[in-house]
Every structure is written in C-alpha cells, then in structure tokens.
Write a protein that holds these residues in place. Sequence first.
Motif, mmCIF file in Angstrom:
data_model
loop_
_atom_site.group_PDB
_atom_site.id
_atom_site.type_symbol
_atom_site.label_atom_id
_atom_site.label_comp_id
_atom_site.label_asym_id
_atom_site.label_seq_id
_atom_site.Cartn_x
_atom_site.Cartn_y
_atom_site.Cartn_z
ATOM 1 N N VAL A 179 9.880 -27.271 -26.349
ATOM 2 C CA VAL A 179 8.936 -28.391 -26.468
ATOM 3 C C VAL A 179 8.108 -28.570 -25.194
ATOM 4 N N ASN A 180 8.583 -28.014 -24.096
ATOM 5 C CA ASN A 180 7.828 -28.119 -22.838
ATOM 6 C C ASN A 180 6.999 -26.872 -22.529
ATOM 7 N N ILE A 210 1.807 -14.141 -17.702
ATOM 8 C CA ILE A 210 2.707 -15.213 -18.160
ATOM 9 C C ILE A 210 3.213 -14.820 -19.550
ATOM 10 N N VAL A 211 4.525 -14.776 -19.718
ATOM 11 C CA VAL A 211 5.128 -14.447 -21.016
ATOM 12 C C VAL A 211 5.893 -15.674 -21.499
ATOM 13 N N VAL A 212 5.658 -16.048 -22.746
ATOM 14 C CA VAL A 212 6.391 -17.175 -23.346
ATOM 15 C C VAL A 212 7.199 -16.617 -24.514
ATOM 16 N N ASP A 213 8.513 -16.801 -24.461
ATOM 17 C CA ASP A 213 9.369 -16.248 -25.525
ATOM 18 C C ASP A 213 9.473 -17.235 -26.691
ATOM 19 N N ASN A 214 9.771 -16.673 -27.843
ATOM 20 C CA ASN A 214 10.149 -17.445 -29.048
ATOM 21 C C ASN A 214 9.010 -18.299 -29.593
ATOM 22 N N VAL A 215 7.805 -17.752 -29.639
ATOM 23 C CA VAL A 215 6.687 -18.564 -30.131
ATOM 24 C C VAL A 215 6.454 -18.425 -31.640
ATOM 25 N N VAL A 216 7.177 -17.521 -32.309
ATOM 26 C CA VAL A 216 6.918 -17.319 -33.749
ATOM 27 C C VAL A 216 7.873 -18.132 -34.618
ATOM 28 N N ARG A 217 9.129 -18.238 -34.186
ATOM 29 C CA ARG A 217 10.077 -19.160 -34.801
ATOM 30 C C ARG A 217 10.238 -18.946 -36.296
ATOM 31 N N ASP A 218 10.636 -17.713 -36.660
ATOM 32 C CA ASP A 218 10.843 -17.400 -38.081
ATOM 33 C C ASP A 218 9.591 -17.666 -38.903
ATOM 34 N N GLY A 219 8.450 -17.572 -38.304
ATOM 35 C CA GLY A 219 7.185 -17.797 -39.009
ATOM 36 C C GLY A 219 6.724 -19.235 -38.971
ATOM 37 N N GLY A 220 7.556 -20.128 -38.460
ATOM 38 C CA GLY A 220 7.220 -21.556 -38.450
ATOM 39 C C GLY A 220 5.914 -21.857 -37.731
ATOM 40 N N ASP A 240 9.731 -28.658 -37.667
ATOM 41 C CA ASP A 240 10.480 -28.156 -36.514
ATOM 42 C C ASP A 240 9.669 -28.424 -35.243
ATOM 43 N N PRO A 241 10.175 -29.264 -34.348
ATOM 44 C CA PRO A 241 9.409 -29.562 -33.127
ATOM 45 C C PRO A 241 9.130 -28.319 -32.288
ATOM 46 N N ALA A 266 5.608 -27.025 -31.062
ATOM 47 C CA ALA A 266 5.378 -26.701 -29.644
ATOM 48 C C ALA A 266 4.761 -25.321 -29.502
ATOM 49 N N SER A 267 5.151 -24.395 -30.396
ATOM 50 C CA SER A 267 4.537 -23.056 -30.363
ATOM 51 C C SER A 267 3.054 -23.144 -30.669
#
Length: 226
Positions: free
Chosen positions: A147-148, A166-176, A184-185, A189-190
Amino acid sequence: MTTPSWGDVDNYLVETLVGDDPTLTDALAANAAGGLPAIDVSPAQGKFLHLLAKSIGARRILEIGTLGGYSTIWLARAVGPDGKVVTLEYSPQHAAVARVNLGRAGVGDRVEVRVGAALETLPVVAADISTDGTGPFDLVFIDADKVNNSNYVNWALRLTRPGSVIVVDNVVRDGGVADPESADPNAAASREVLELLSAEPRLDATVVQTVGSKGWDGFAYALVIG
Ligand code: SAM
C-alpha cells in the motif's frame, strides 16, 4: 506427458540456470525455522535481480522489505566486496533472522539492515547519504507493504540519479491490477504506483509479468531518466 505447470517450468529453469546454492537454501531453511512467511522472491527472480544489478554495475543498492534477507543476499553478491546494500525492515524478528543469514552468506559486512517502518527510516537514509558523501543509489528494490509503493517510489526518486533503476515487486497480484473495481487494497496500490510511474516525467517504466513457484505476479521496472 501432462502439460507442465508453471511450477514445473520454474523447477526446470532453476535446475538449468540457477543450480544448487546451499547458502540460499540454508537461508530459506532459517527463515522457515524462524517462522517467517515464505514470501521471498523465487530463485529465478533472485538471480534476475542479481544479474540486473550486475548489468548496470550497481555498487549501492537500497532494498525496502528485507524479510530474512534472501533477495538481499542476491543483491549483495552483485555489488561486490566494496559495494553496499541498505535494506529496510519493519519487523525486528525478520531483521534478526536476516542478519544471521547475511553473515552466514559472507555478505554481512556490505549490508546495513535498518529496522523500523520504512517511511520512518527512509528520511534517515536520505540524511545519511547527503552527509556521508556516499551519494545516490544505483538500484532500488521495493518489496515491502504494497500500500506504500507510491510513497516508496517517491522516496526512491529522491535517493537515485538519472540512470538508476527502480524495481517494484508484486504489481500484478494475480491479475488484480487490471480490475479497477478490485476490493484488494494491494491491487489498488498497484494501479496507483503504475499510474505514478506513467505520469512521472523523471521515470520511464514497464512491467514484466511473472509466473512460477510464487504464482502470477510481476515486476515494475523504472529507469530514472531525469
Ligand atoms: N525482499 C524479500 C525477499 O525477497 O527475500 C521479501 C520481502 S517480504 C515480501 C516484505 C517484508 O517487508 C516483510 O519482511 C515485512 O515485514 C516488511 N515490511 C512490511 N511493512 C514494512 C514497512 N512499513 N517498512 C519496512 N518493511 C516492511
């Protein structure tokens, strides 16, 4: 033969291109023994981050979200003995496990683990690098409370230079991420962080979706261009 699953492919890729690494295996075992959740990057992703860091000649890396130091070990190996990784972790317990893992991996002397909420430790990191002459980070890996993520990208912009990544992990979130109605917050956030990456003129960014032992997700990759 049945159709191989994402997990089968990941196993094959790891066997073929990553190989056995007792230090990293031991780190994951120590994480499990310490009760840490198995939410580290996968071996193939860890090696990807390692190669990315080496590709850009990174000597100074900032990581937000240490857990037990699995990704930190990959990054610390990339910066070499004269390099430095600063990694920020909220949980004192996670940080304690990480310090042991990093020491056992032989990279403890090049990694600084700072404990606390990253939004509180980032200003200290910023103050330190402006006074100790070490300068900006070459690579920032963001993998903490999702969320941050936008806050962390804004901090990363203050702590990097043109040419940094800059790499940000987990931005796809099962397609969410593609569902504007998602409850899903973390998915919201993604979307927020990707909109920031798109709108921010100092960044040029894309996302690579990832599948495998850690499910369906993705890395955002942003180049600091100004
Ligand atoms: N990068 C690690 C790896 O691949 O081995 C995994 C990091 S895990 C996904 C996220 C970590 O971020 C957890 O250890 C969690 O305690 C930490 N975290 C959560 N909120 C945080 C915050 N506000 N500041 C710093 N760390 C935080």
